[in-house]
Design a protein around this motif. Structure first.
Motif, PDB file in Angstrom:
ATOM      1  N   UNK A 121       0.825  -1.205   0.000  1.00  0.00           N
ATOM      2  CA  UNK A 121       0.000   0.000   0.000  1.00  0.00           C
ATOM      3  C   UNK A 121       0.864   1.261   0.000  1.00  0.00           C
ATOM      4  N   UNK A 122       1.964   1.242   0.748  1.00  0.00           N
ATOM      5  CA  UNK A 122       2.795   2.450   0.835  1.00  0.00           C
ATOM      6  C   UNK A 122       3.569   2.743  -0.447  1.00  0.00           C
ATOM      7  N   UNK A 123       3.459   1.861  -1.455  1.00  0.00           N
ATOM      8  CA  UNK A 123       4.123   2.119  -2.734  1.00  0.00           C
ATOM      9  C   UNK A 123       3.204   2.809  -3.730  1.00  0.00           C
ATOM     10  N   UNK A 124       1.943   3.000  -3.343  1.00  0.00           N
ATOM     11  CA  UNK A 124       0.947   3.559  -4.255  1.00  0.00           C
ATOM     12  C   UNK A 124       0.756   5.055  -4.027  1.00  0.00           C
TER      13      UNK A 124
ATOM     14  N   UNK B  12     -15.851   4.950   2.967  1.00  0.00           N
ATOM     15  CA  UNK B  12     -14.690   4.136   3.338  1.00  0.00           C
ATOM     16  C   UNK B  12     -15.049   3.221   4.504  1.00  0.00           C
ATOM     17  N   UNK B  13     -15.756   3.764   5.492  1.00  0.00           N
ATOM     18  CA  UNK B  13     -16.143   2.964   6.658  1.00  0.00           C
ATOM     19  C   UNK B  13     -17.060   1.810   6.263  1.00  0.00           C
TER      20      UNK B  13
ATOM     21  N   UNK C 289     -17.601  -4.125   5.398  1.00  0.00           N
ATOM     22  CA  UNK C 289     -18.238  -5.160   4.568  1.00  0.00           C
ATOM     23  C   UNK C 289     -17.544  -6.500   4.762  1.00  0.00           C
ATOM     24  N   UNK C 290     -18.342  -7.558   4.755  1.00  0.00           N
ATOM     25  CA  UNK C 290     -17.791  -8.902   4.917  1.00  0.00           C
ATOM     26  C   UNK C 290     -17.136  -9.401   3.630  1.00  0.00           C
ATOM     27  N   UNK C 291     -17.646  -8.970   2.492  1.00  0.00           N
ATOM     28  CA  UNK C 291     -17.118  -9.464   1.211  1.00  0.00           C
ATOM     29  C   UNK C 291     -15.716  -8.920   0.965  1.00  0.00           C
ATOM     30  N   UNK C 292     -14.857  -9.716   0.331  1.00  0.00           N
ATOM     31  CA  UNK C 292     -13.523  -9.216  -0.034  1.00  0.00           C
ATOM     32  C   UNK C 292     -13.648  -8.091  -1.058  1.00  0.00           C
TER      33      UNK C 292
ATOM     34  N   UNK D 159      -8.363   3.006   0.978  1.00  0.00           N
ATOM     35  CA  UNK D 159      -8.514   3.531   2.338  1.00  0.00           C
ATOM     36  C   UNK D 159      -9.152   2.492   3.256  1.00  0.00           C
ATOM     37  N   UNK D 160     -10.108   1.717   2.718  1.00  0.00           N
ATOM     38  CA  UNK D 160     -10.752   0.677   3.519  1.00  0.00           C
ATOM     39  C   UNK D 160      -9.751  -0.404   3.902  1.00  0.00           C
TER      40      UNK D 160
END
Length: 349
Positions: A35-38, A54-55, A60-63, A84-85
């Motif tokens: 994530x920190x490379x984006x 985002x919250x 959410x349970x789904x991937x 962000x999620x």
């Protein structure tokens, strides 16, 4: 420590691919990226991410589906809220699909992706995006840019007119079907048709239409105008001036006409758009095939009142009755759909 990752899932082909023909996304390759490379710079979402959205994604349970990243710059094209999620979930990596086009193409993909699914761009953001696309793709038609930015083509034309230096001096533009056409195609077609009729009076309407790249009905209108000694180009109608001089145009009597007026009312259309924005933010709908199908069907009905009026005014005369009949049948399908849903609501109450 990050949460355990569920198997990587993917969005449908239609949701990820642009219909513009140049999207360079490998649909079969999904990779885990730190994530920190984006980078989240240069996003069309100039107001930033929406905390509530985002919250809801984080809870959410789904991937979460893979995000799209511009490989040369590692900039997030589509999936800012999912990114962000993932951070809220405590993940160090996120599933990514890479896009290999140039930066201008990446921005176009970002805009279109963020009006076709997820939390839609605001009107101000879509207009801002349209201004950038006009600069980067001046050869694109107003309708093509409008289809990407999710605004009316008339709005794009107005943005183009107000751009520094005014409209470009190009004589042709590329349409949504990829074909290059003169900007003033209607004017040019009628002018050419009038010349053909004057020089070859024996040509059939189909021959004239084919040579001038217009419809046979337009060719007929040009020929009739020439026979009456009129200009082959019709004068533009000033609808507002007529209504101001003669009072508001009368609507047909009857409940059907009154209902249609209500459905196309600006406030009603705006209310439907606000409801759609909430539905599109619901993970239960976004991340299921049937939910995404339902959202696509409902999105059709968030066209502005002006957009509906333009469609109505431009339905060709020879198919108006057929289109009206089909529209009424579609209305019946939605009515039955609503009744069955309401029945389920009552049963679960």
């Amino acid at each position: 420590m990050g949460h355990a990752r569920a198997p990587v899932t993917s969005l449908t082909q239609g949701e990820l691919e642009l219909q513009l023909g140049y999207a360079q996304i490998d649909q079969n390759l999904v990779v885990e990226v730190e994530i920190n490379s984006l980078s989240t710079a240069d996003s069309p979402r100039i107001s930033g991410s929406d905390p509530d959205h985002v919250e809801s994604l984080a809870a959410a349970q789904a991937p979460l589906p893979p995000i799209i990243v511009h490989r040369p710059t590692m900039r997030v094209i589509d999936g800012l809220h999912r990114l962000r999620a993932a951070e809220i979930r405590g993940l160090d990596k996120v599933a990514v699909r890479f896009f290999d086009g140039n930066e201008a193409e990446a921005f176009v993909l970002a805009v279109e992706s963020n009006i076709t699914h997820g939390l839609p761009l605001t009107l101000a953001e879509r207009k801002h995006a349209a201004r950038r696309i006009i600069d980067s793709h001046p050869q694109w038609s107003d309708r093509m840019i409008a289809s990407v930015a999710g605004i009316a083509h008339g709005t794009v034309a107005e943005i183009r007119r107000r751009a520094p230096g005014g409209p470009a001096a190009e004589v042709s533009r590329t349409g949504q079907d990829g074909r290059v056409r003169p900007i003033n195609i209607a004017v040019e077609g009628r002018r050419l048709a009038s010349e053909l009729i004057s020089e070859n009076p024996g040509l059939s309407l189909r021959q004239i239409a084919r040579a001038a790249a217009i419809s046979p009905e337009t060719a007929r209108d040009v020929r009739n105008r020439l026979r009456r000694g009129e200009d082959p180009l019709p004068k533009p109608r000033s609808r507002k001036r007529t209504e101001h001089a003669n009072g508001p145009a009368e609507r047909p009597n009857g409940s059907a006409a009154e209902e249609a007026g209500t459905l196309l009312d600006r406030a009603t259309v705006r209310h439907r758009a606000e409801i759609m924005a909430r539905l599109k933010a619901d993970p239960a709908l976004r991340f299921s095939n049937t939910g995404r199908t339902l959202l696509r069907l409902l999105t059709i009905h968030t066209i502005s009142a002006k957009g509906w009026e333009e469609i109505i005014d431009n339905v060709p005369p020879h198919v108006r009755a057929t289109v009206a009949r089909l529209a009424r049948e579609c209305g019946g399908v939605w009515t039955e759909f609503a009744l069955r849903l309401e029945r389920k609501v009552a049963e679960s109450a």
